[in-house]
Design an enzyme around this catalytic site. Structure first.
Site, PDB file in Angstrom:
ATOM      1  N   CYS A  73      38.030  58.520  43.915  1.00  0.00           N
ATOM      2  CA  CYS A  73      37.450  57.227  44.261  1.00  0.00           C
ATOM      3  C   CYS A  73      36.556  56.801  43.099  1.00  0.00           C
ATOM      4  O   CYS A  73      35.610  57.531  42.756  1.00  0.00           O
ATOM      5  CB  CYS A  73      36.621  57.388  45.533  1.00  0.00           C
ATOM      6  SG  CYS A  73      35.737  55.897  46.021  1.00  0.00           S
ATOM      7  N   CYS A 183      40.476  50.970  40.880  1.00  0.00           N
ATOM      8  CA  CYS A 183      40.197  51.386  42.257  1.00  0.00           C
ATOM      9  C   CYS A 183      41.457  52.081  42.737  1.00  0.00           C
ATOM     10  O   CYS A 183      42.568  51.572  42.530  1.00  0.00           O
ATOM     11  CB  CYS A 183      39.901  50.165  43.136  1.00  0.00           C
ATOM     12  SG  CYS A 183      39.893  50.517  44.906  1.00  0.00           S
TER      13      CYS A 183
END
Ligand code: DGL
Length: 274
Positions: A73, A183
């Site tokens: 992440c 992302c």
């Protein structure tokens, strides 16, 4: 220790775009993939909250005897990775928007970064662009609303097309020739991105490089599995089990994925409330 699992986490299903490369490159390793869907999206939360979640998740993985932890992440890596490395004695591999390779590859001197607002707001990202994007114009867009669409399994919805068109059109008009998936959720809407930008633009997903780096870190620590047992994944969510199982199956092309749930008690996380 070598046969212990590797922990992998994200706010939700995004890190599965990293897990698929980890499994492909490290096929005899055991993984535990935790989706913190009880808190998704991370992108609009404060750094303080994300640090708290990341610490709780790391403690949780330590109880499950992981030998290394992949923070799949960008938002959590930006907010918490340096602190986690200070606080826990565990090899960590994190993510960051691929600004450096993008700046090296661009011919037009203009690159576009798609990442969350949290990543863009971080000191880590500021350092990254200051160091590697010298002489390159960087266009940024937080793609607001995209992560919830992907979490809901709507990978080709009108909203996905709208958010991406809005983000990418000005970048294309400015002459951007390289786009970074900053992302881990966004690679799951790659076909929509490709449909908008066409073939003349290079799209960078750092996940294969992160999987390679994980192999390097395991080798450095002498922690690679010896292959005496088959590899595999244990899937855990802090959200609802049933939709998570369907998402895992769809995004990884599996059938009959078994999933477990974990529950937050304040700052602490435990499997099935135990
Ligand atoms: N997948 C995450 C990232 O790479 C975070 C998405 C979110 O929860 O906002 O940044």
């Amino acid at each position: 220790m070598n046969e212990h699992p590797i922990g992998v986490f994200d706010s939700g299903v995004g890190g599965l775009s990293v897990l698929r490369h980890l499994q492909a490159q490290l096929p005899v390793e055991q993984f535990i993939y935790l989706a913190d869907q009880g808190h998704v999206p991370y992108g609009s939360r404060s750094a303080q909250e994300i640090i708290q979640f990341s610490q709780g998740i790391t403690q949780f993985f330590l109880q499950l005897n992981v030998k290394a932890l992949v923070v799949a992440c960008n938002t959590a890596s930006a907010a918490a990775l340096s602190l986690l490395r200070e606080q826990f004695e565990l090899p960590f591999v994190g993510m960051e928007p691929a600004v450096k390779p993008a700046a090296q590859q661009t011919q037009s001197g203009k690159v576009g970064i798609l990442a969350t607002g949290g990543t863009f707001a971080s000191a880590r990202y500021a350092r990254l662009t200051a160091e590697y994007a010298k002489g390159v114009t960087v266009w940024e867009d937080p793609c607001v609303g995209l992560v919830p669409e992907i979490e809901a399994g709507r990978l080709d919805s009108l909203a996905v097309h709208q958010v991406l068109r809005q983000a990418l059109t000005p970048m294309l008009a400015a002459g951007v020739d390289t786009i970074v998936m900053g992302c881990t959720h966004y690679p799951f809407v790659l076909p929509v991105v490709e449909g908008i930008v066409g073939t003349a633009v290079t799209i960078i997903d750092p996940a294969p490089a992160v999987a390679r780096q994980t192999g390097v870190v395991l080798r450095q620590h002498n922690l690679l599995a010896d292959g005496s047992q088959p590899g595999g994944v244990r899937f855990i969510t802090t959200g609802a089990a049933e939709p998570y199982a369907r998402q895992v199956e769809r995004l990884l092309g599996l059938s009959g994925a078994g999933v477990e749930t974990a529950v937050w008690h304040g700052d602490q996380l435990s499997v099935n409330g135990n």
